[in-house]
Design an enzyme around this catalytic site. Structure first.
Site, PDB file in Angstrom:
ATOM      1  N   ARG A  11      30.735  40.003  38.353  1.00 48.23           N
ATOM      2  CA  ARG A  11      30.651  38.550  38.496  1.00 48.23           C
ATOM      3  C   ARG A  11      31.004  38.177  39.919  1.00 48.23           C
ATOM      4  NH1 ARG A  11      33.020  33.749  39.959  1.00 48.23           N
ATOM      5  NH2 ARG A  11      35.001  34.482  39.127  1.00 48.23           N
ATOM      6  N   ASP A  12      32.264  37.991  40.178  1.00 45.49           N
ATOM      7  CA  ASP A  12      32.668  37.567  41.517  1.00 45.49           C
ATOM      8  C   ASP A  12      32.231  38.575  42.575  1.00 45.49           C
ATOM      9  OD1 ASP A  12      33.828  36.139  43.551  1.00 45.49           O
ATOM     10  OD2 ASP A  12      35.827  36.118  42.700  1.00 45.49           O
ATOM     11  N   HIS A 202      44.040  35.838  40.236  1.00 40.45           N
ATOM     12  CA  HIS A 202      42.758  36.242  40.822  1.00 40.45           C
ATOM     13  C   HIS A 202      42.863  36.056  42.331  1.00 40.45           C
ATOM     14  CE1 HIS A 202      38.304  36.586  41.028  1.00 40.45           C
ATOM     15  NE2 HIS A 202      38.439  35.746  42.043  1.00 40.45           N
ATOM     16  N   HIS A 204      41.917  37.107  46.518  1.00 37.82           N
ATOM     17  CA  HIS A 204      40.963  37.619  47.504  1.00 37.82           C
ATOM     18  C   HIS A 204      41.742  38.211  48.675  1.00 37.82           C
ATOM     19  CE1 HIS A 204      36.997  35.866  46.052  1.00 37.82           C
ATOM     20  NE2 HIS A 204      37.885  35.473  45.164  1.00 37.82           N
ATOM     21  N   CYS A 235      32.975  33.515  47.233  1.00 38.44           N
ATOM     22  CA  CYS A 235      32.378  32.362  46.568  1.00 38.44           C
ATOM     23  C   CYS A 235      31.307  31.744  47.464  1.00 38.44           C
ATOM     24  CB  CYS A 235      33.447  31.318  46.253  1.00 38.44           C
ATOM     25  SG  CYS A 235      32.794  29.792  45.554  1.00 38.44           S
ATOM     26  N   ASN A 244      37.099  40.104  46.997  1.00 38.05           N
ATOM     27  CA  ASN A 244      38.263  40.197  46.129  1.00 38.05           C
ATOM     28  C   ASN A 244      39.167  41.331  46.567  1.00 38.05           C
ATOM     29  OD1 ASN A 244      37.704  38.456  43.435  1.00 38.05           O
ATOM     30  ND2 ASN A 244      35.784  39.256  44.233  1.00 38.05           N
TER      31      ASN A 244
END
Length: 301
Positions: A11-12, A202, A204, A235, A244
């Site tokens: 996903r990310d 979460h 980065h 993002c 991340n």
């Protein structure tokens, strides 16, 4: 306390890559990670493929996985309709995302944070209809690319909003990777003090503090931390957001029960193959170290 590492590569991790992955390859990565022992994965997003092309095929990925596999997998959603469509495909774990910063919520989702909150109860009902779970995911919990620093009180107001009742966890996102360990420890600790839901951090690694911030979050009470293979991620609606925190770096630091030197080597090789496919650099310091170290060190590849 047992800490869960959730891998968010699919996903990310894929959001800013220039090359899409076929559905079959995504499914292969899911199964490789689960076989290694990674306990939780984020495997896709219901974001519009024309806005985030790498998320195309998410519903097909869900359909290819077994219920047992999907029990360990999370899907990013932002509307009740997202929950409904993902649930119909077989998903049962949903990460409902909104931003602490209203400006970022507008850029990312095309609506205000208040509108996102207002729609959450319906999303919770739809998930409950299929015995699913919904995480409350708060993006830009520390800084916003448009508004700067986000006051902790703003995040706590969202956490304590009664419309979030029924969500299973609170996910606090350092979307830009600009937080420092003291800030992470403070916000996670304050959140844990006012709310009894488990906390996911979460992070980065934009400013090189991804692992340090994750460890600070754990020390303050977080029970899950997110990472992606090779430090992939970012993002598309947050200028300045880099990858991340690398999954390899987190597991090397945390040494979860499922990890062995041999499995770490497999994880490093899995990441290396994926990065080569995507034409992306390897940002994992542990992954690089494993390939450069002498064989006398058991964690060397």
């Amino acid at each position: 306390m047992t800490v869960v590492l959730r891998d968010v590569t699919l996903r990310d991790g894929l959001q800013l890559t220039g090359k899409p992955l076929p559905v079959a390859r995504k499914v292969e990565i899911v199964r490789s990670l689960l076989t290694l022992g990674v306990p939780a994965l984020e495997i896709g997003s219901m974001a519009r493929p024309d806005l985030v092309p790498a998320m195309d095929g998410t519903l097909d990925v869900i359909r290819e996985l077994t219920p047992a596999e999907l029990g360990k997998c999370w899907i990013w959603v932002a509307t009740p309709r997202h929950v409904s469509r993902a649930a119909e495909a077989g998903a049962r774990n949903f990460q409902y995302c909104l931003s602490a910063s209203d400006t970022h919520n507008q850029a990312n989702l095309g609506r205000s944070t208040e509108d996102s909150l207002a729609a959450l109860p319906e999303a919770l009902e739809l998930a409950a209809d299929v015995s699913g779970e919904v995480q409350l995911c708060i993006a830009t919990a520390f800084t916003c690319p448009f508004e700067g620093e986000v006051p902790p009180g703003r995040v706590l107001d969202i956490v304590l909003d009664p419309r979030t009742d029924g969500s299973s966890d609170v996910v606090l996102c350092d979307t830009l990777g600009q937080a420092i360990p003291e800030q992470v420890h403070h916000l996670v600790g304050r959140t844990a003090a006012v709310d009894d839901r488990p906390i996911v951090y979460h992070g980065h690694d934009t400013w090189g503090l991804g692992v340090a911030n994750s460890l600070a979050a754990i020390d303050a009470g977080a029970t899950t931390v997110d990472g992606s293979l090779g430090g992939l991620g970012g993002c598309p609606f947050a200028p300045g957001a880099a990858g991340n925190t690398a999954t390899e770096d987190l597991v090397f630091a945390l040494r979860p029960d499922w990890l062995t030197p041999a499995k770490f080597g497999e994880l490093v090789r899995l990441a290396g193959g994926l990065l080569a496919e995507l034409g992306e650099p390897n940002r994992s310091r542990a992954g690089q170290g494993a390939q450069a170290s002498t064989t006398s060190f058991p964690w060397a590849s």
